[in-house]
Design an enzyme around this catalytic site. Structure first.
Site, PDB file in Angstrom:
ATOM      1  CD  GLU A  66      11.708 -24.148  -5.831  1.00  0.00           C
ATOM      2  OE1 GLU A  66      12.329 -23.129  -6.162  1.00  0.00           O
ATOM      3  OE2 GLU A  66      10.473 -24.177  -5.682  1.00  0.00           O
ATOM      4  CG  HIS A  68      10.712 -24.347  -0.532  1.00  0.00           C
ATOM      5  ND1 HIS A  68       9.813 -25.225   0.009  1.00  0.00           N
ATOM      6  CD2 HIS A  68      10.511 -24.395  -1.873  1.00  0.00           C
ATOM      7  CE1 HIS A  68       9.093 -25.774  -0.956  1.00  0.00           C
ATOM      8  NE2 HIS A  68       9.493 -25.295  -2.120  1.00  0.00           N
ATOM      9  CG  HIS A  72       5.415 -27.840  -1.879  1.00  0.00           C
ATOM     10  ND1 HIS A  72       5.006 -26.532  -1.865  1.00  0.00           N
ATOM     11  CD2 HIS A  72       6.516 -27.853  -2.680  1.00  0.00           C
ATOM     12  CE1 HIS A  72       5.822 -25.809  -2.614  1.00  0.00           C
ATOM     13  NE2 HIS A  72       6.748 -26.576  -3.115  1.00  0.00           N
ATOM     14  CG  HIS A 106      10.424 -30.211  -4.121  1.00  0.00           C
ATOM     15  ND1 HIS A 106      11.020 -29.441  -3.149  1.00  0.00           N
ATOM     16  CD2 HIS A 106       9.524 -29.408  -4.731  1.00  0.00           C
ATOM     17  CE1 HIS A 106      10.492 -28.223  -3.165  1.00  0.00           C
ATOM     18  NE2 HIS A 106       9.583 -28.169  -4.122  1.00  0.00           N
ATOM     19  CB  CYS A 120       1.284 -27.124  -5.268  1.00  0.00           C
ATOM     20  SG  CYS A 120       2.697 -26.887  -4.169  1.00  0.00           S
TER      21      CYS A 120
END
Lengths: 152, 152
Positions: A66, A68, A72, A106, A120
């Protein structure tokens, strides 16, 4: 409300106060992932603007593929794995760090005999993930290392 | 500017792209501390609203005894230690997590034979630390465990 400091004792990559949640993410192709929210969503932790999570992927499993808008920050704690990051495959082992830039596609894979575990960190306020289009997947799979991870 | 994703490979709790900075903090009584900014201050990492740092304290050393308005999220990676947290002493070992609440007086100590290493995540925008008043120190030192750590 108790909004004071606290210590969470870890034992075998588990923490008594923290549930292991089966994690499906919002992308595709996830398998065998648990999420453990260490700090940021507990009682009295609202002063943290970011959430510290521990993810664990069982051997052979992978996180959602996914992207976004929120980035991260990742620090690997245990196991061996690979990350498919913007179409490139990188090996991972403990203490390796990964910066997943905004909108970077990723996926983390556990490729060793023990689980892949990593910290994370994300913003408290963040968007949800989006899977890639089939066309993009096909382009990424032109790289043999990426194709092997994606099972194509 | 390269603002894309990246992997930092770790080796022996060091990262080739990350300098070890001697760290003095802004409080008092620190000794033998290095700071390694893993993610958040490198080129192209401005999308991160928080900074992921690795701190390492040599055996017998300690971080600054200080407080500040911004909270800390801490995950221990190596070694053994103690944290003096709002006047209470807690043991620390790998995978233990510490939430340092806003304005909580805190100090980390490496008490084992190897360095104490931990991840410490903070807001990018944050205030500086302040040492305690002597009167507060004297009050904390009424607890024998705290007094031992403080060398009083």
């Amino acid at each position: 409300m108790n909004d004071r400091s606290k210590v969470l004792k870890g034992e075998g990559f588990r923490w008594a106060e923290v549930p292991a949640e089966r994690y499906e993410g919002t992308g595709t192709r996830f398998q065998g992932v648990t999420r453990h929210v260490l700090l940021g969503e507990g009682e009295g932790e609202g002063a943290l603007h970011f959430i510290t999570r521990y993810f664990e992927i069982e051997p052979g499993g992978s996180s959602a593929l996914e992207r976004h808008a929120h980035p991260h920050s990742v620090v690997v704690l245990r196991g061996a794995g690979k990350v498919l990051l913007e179409g490139t495959v990188h090996d991972l082992r403990p203490t390796d760090c990964v910066y997943v830039a905004p909108n970077a596609l990723h996926q983390f894979h556990a490729t060793g005999s023990e689980p892949l575990g990593f910290i994370c960190i994300v913003d408290r306020e963040r968007d949800t993930g989006r899977p890639p289009a089939e066309e993009e997947l096909a382009r990424i799979a032109e790289d043999p290392a990426a194709a092997a991870l994606l099972g194509r």
